[in-house]
Design a protein around this motif. Structure first.
Motif, short mmCIF file in Angstrom:
data_model
loop_
_atom_site.label_atom_id
_atom_site.label_comp_id
_atom_site.label_asym_id
_atom_site.label_seq_id
_atom_site.Cartn_x
_atom_site.Cartn_y
_atom_site.Cartn_z
N ASP A 100 0.83 -1.21 0.00
CA ASP A 100 0.00 0.00 0.00
C ASP A 100 0.86 1.26 0.00
O ASP A 100 0.36 2.36 0.24
N ASN A 101 2.16 1.08 -0.25
CA ASN A 101 3.12 2.20 -0.34
C ASN A 101 3.31 2.92 0.99
O ASN A 101 3.70 4.09 1.02
N ARG A 102 3.07 2.23 2.11
CA ARG A 102 3.30 2.82 3.42
C ARG A 102 4.67 2.37 3.94
O ARG A 102 5.06 1.22 3.81
N ILE A 129 4.88 12.61 1.35
CA ILE A 129 6.07 13.47 1.39
C ILE A 129 6.54 13.87 0.00
O ILE A 129 7.54 14.58 -0.14
N VAL A 130 5.83 13.41 -1.04
CA VAL A 130 6.20 13.76 -2.41
C VAL A 130 5.64 15.14 -2.75
O VAL A 130 4.49 15.45 -2.44
N HIS A 131 6.46 15.97 -3.39
CA HIS A 131 6.02 17.29 -3.83
C HIS A 131 4.86 17.13 -4.81
O HIS A 131 4.90 16.29 -5.72
N SER A 132 3.82 17.92 -4.63
CA SER A 132 2.55 17.72 -5.34
C SER A 132 2.67 17.55 -6.86
O SER A 132 1.96 16.70 -7.43
N PRO A 133 3.53 18.30 -7.57
CA PRO A 133 3.59 18.09 -9.03
C PRO A 133 4.03 16.69 -9.44
O PRO A 133 3.80 16.27 -10.56
N GLY A 145 1.20 12.34 -9.01
CA GLY A 145 0.55 11.49 -10.01
C GLY A 145 1.53 10.53 -10.65
O GLY A 145 1.24 9.33 -10.83
N PHE A 146 2.71 11.05 -10.96
CA PHE A 146 3.74 10.21 -11.59
C PHE A 146 4.17 9.08 -10.65
O PHE A 146 4.31 7.93 -11.06
N VAL A 147 4.40 9.42 -9.36
CA VAL A 147 4.87 8.42 -8.40
C VAL A 147 3.81 7.35 -8.19
O VAL A 147 4.13 6.15 -8.12
N LYS A 148 2.55 7.75 -8.08
CA LYS A 148 1.47 6.76 -7.91
C LYS A 148 1.45 5.78 -9.06
O LYS A 148 1.37 4.56 -8.87
#
Length: 583
Positions: A232-234, A261-265, A268-271
């Protein structure tokens, strides 16, 4: 006697030239080896820092060696932990039959053995073997194996870590192929050193998997952030280094979603990346930005891999996050230098076109002067004609507007500005280029033909920088056609899928393939000293790349030189069709 002395002097001169040639060749080889070593070690370091299995490391290192070097066959031997022998962990270029022969004949580590691998493994020294099937330095077994494998020469270097022999890297050359150099040994020793570190780390990781205390000790000594997340990416583990880089204590992040903790821009990419990599089970390397406790943004490079249980089932991800702030600052500095070079190139261009622009301004000024003198003369003779005077004054105003446009464009062209992107009309870019270059081309007896297809879409880019592309190309063409005293430039533009294809050709002297390969390199020039900086075409290349475009050159010595430029466009059309221009 005189003839004999002359002959002797010539012989000495010949020997001197040959000696200098050998020295130059040695220097070139040293530079080439240094460059190859740097690129090779970057990639070897990357794979050895991510891969956690010894044989996988060996395989990845050979993949890099095959890609970066021209060795015909290569292999990595590793010591079998449970047996007193070497085994082939990875190989490239050998058949199964040859590998079976190698493992059977060279694998045993006999304390009293005289085999070539035995000596290298025990003495921990590199060896370059030449003419193996003829030399008496090697035992009969080695010579027989070399004949069966068709070996001409071979380099073997030990893989060491903290004085311990872990294995051997071997590369060979078949008969009648190139000879090895001393630099090959140095290159392979560097690879072996990095490989030894990677294998030692992998071996340590394998030993420490069942020991939580030792596992943490190893991880917490690494200067980068080591983390694990569940499906779950925790976060399930974060090394203490996270506090130095982000300000968060490791325990604060346990149970927190990585995305938080990922910067908002970048979220989406990280998810999407986590989702795809989890399903594929691949190792991934990418850069993102994270938010530190004090809200500052920290750029990090992630090396992320699947985390499995003892049965091989994926239970999450394990990764290493490296702070790359220093790299970002270097990149920003590089861009600043590039902007300065761009500004200097513009100033140099303005200096070169000053004469032509002066002529463009002088013509309307002369016309206005004549009109004013004529009007004063008519006033003195009381011969004023209001209708004629009105026409003359209107034409004078038009000439004033022409001068104003030229001066305004010169000011805008020379002004440094950020590379902001927006809708750009290619037709307007050509118009403004002609405003600067038209008279210079005419004075050089060069004909310019610009033919744009109807309804060329709006480009996405920076008007001033695209204009500089064509100014630089035209200046390059003028230099190429200077000797012949005349020439022709043809520019066409048409749509090609989702891009605009711009073809730029001139009838200059062309260029040979060797020059063509280097024309976009910074500071490369074929002009005499003092007549060119060599940055004009490199700036063209940089601007086209900045616009997500592609530029290529087709030319032969003595023939037409053609530059093909592909630039992406926006969905909307230009306000009006591009009009063909002629100078």
């Amino acid at each position: 006697m005189s003839y004999y002395l002359q002959k002797k002097e010539k012989q000495k001169l010949k020997e001197r030239i040959e000696s200098l040639s050998e020295i130059a060749e040695d220097h070139w080889n040293e530079l080439n080896i240094s460059y190859r070593t740097t690129k090779l070690m970057q990639e070897v370091g990357r794979v050895t820092s991510v891969v956690q299995n010894r044989t996988d490391i060996a395989s990845s290192v050979l993949d890099v060696m095959v890609q970066r070097l021209d060795y015909q066959r290569c292999m990595i031997f590793l010591k079998d932990i449970n047996k007193n022998r070497l085994f082939t962990a990875a190989s490239r270029g050998f058949t199964d039959t040859e590998l079976a022969l190698i493992n059977e004949s060279w694998g045993l580590l006999d304390p009293g053995g005289t085999g070539v691998l035995q000596k290298i493994f025990s003495r921990q020294e590199p060896v370059m073997l030449e003419d193996m099937d003829e030399s008496s330095e090697y035992d009969q077994n080695d010579r027989e194996i070399s004949r069966q494998l068709h070996l001409h020469s071979m380099i073997c270097v030990p893989v060491l870590h903290k004085g311990e022999s872990l294995g051997i890297i071997a590369v060979d050359s078949e008969k009648s192929q190139r000879e090895f150099r001393e630099g090959d040994i140095n290159l392979l020793m560097a690879v072996a050193s990095q490989t030894g570190l990677g294998i030692a780390n992998a071996r340590s990781f394998e030993k420490l998997q069942n020991s939580e205390k030792k596992y943490r000790t190893l991880i917490e000594t690494i200067q980068d952030i080591v983390y694990t997340v569940d499906l779950d990416n925790r976060f399930t583990y974060v090394s203490p280094m996270v506090e130095n880089i982000s300000g968060y204590a490791g325990k604060e992040l346990i149970g927190l979603d990585f995305i938080e903790i990922v910067h908002s821009p970048h979220r989406g990419f990280v998810k999407e990346k986590f989702k795809n990599d989890r399903n594929a089970g691949d190792v991934a390397t990418y850069e993102i930005e994270v938010r530190a406790r004090d809200k500052t943004i920290v750029p990090v490079e992630l090396n992320d891999a699947p985390l499995t249980d003892n049965e091989g089932k994926i239970i999450g991800r394990i990764g290493v996050a490296r702070d790359v702030t220093a790299r970002y600052l270097e990149e920003a500095n590089r861009k600043e230098i590039e902007v300065r070079a761009l500004a200097q190139d513009k100033l140099a261009t303005l200096g070169e076109i000053a004469t032509g622009v002066a002529h463009e301004i002088n013509q309307p000024l002369s016309f206005i002067k004549i009109i004013l003198e004529s009007s004063l003369h008519d006033m003195a003779d009381n011969k004023m004609n209001r209708e004629e005077l009105s026409g003359d004054f209107n034409e004078s105003l038009r000439q004033v507007n022409k001068i104003t446009n030229i001066i305004s464009h010169l000011r805008n062209y020379g002004r440094p500005e950020p590379a902001s992107f927006g809708p750009v009309s290619l037709s307007k870019v050509f118009d403004d280029t002609l405003l600067l270059m038209n008279d210079r081309l005419r004075l050089k007896n060069i004909t310019l033909l610009i033919d744009t297809a109807e309804n060329i879409p709006v480009l996405s880019g920076n008007h001033a920088r695209l204009e500089q592309v064509f100014v630089n190309l035209m200046q390059n063409s003028m230099d190429a056609m200077e000797v012949q005293g005349k020439g022709e430039i043809i520019v066409t533009a048409q749509t090609a899928g989702n891009d605009v294809l711009i073809t730029y050709s001139d009838t200059g002297e062309g260029m040979d393939p060797k020059v063509q390969e280097r024309i976009f390199e910074p500071f490369f020039t074929t002009k005499e000293a003092g007549k060119g900086t060599g940055i004009g075409l490199s700036i063209v290349y940089s601007i086209i790349q900045e616009h997500k475009g592609v530029i290529s050159c087709i030319s032969e010595k003595g023939k037409v030189a053609t530059f093909n430029i592909m630039l992406p466009f926006q969905a909307e059309k230009a306000d009006s069709p591009a009009v063909a221009l002629n100078a």
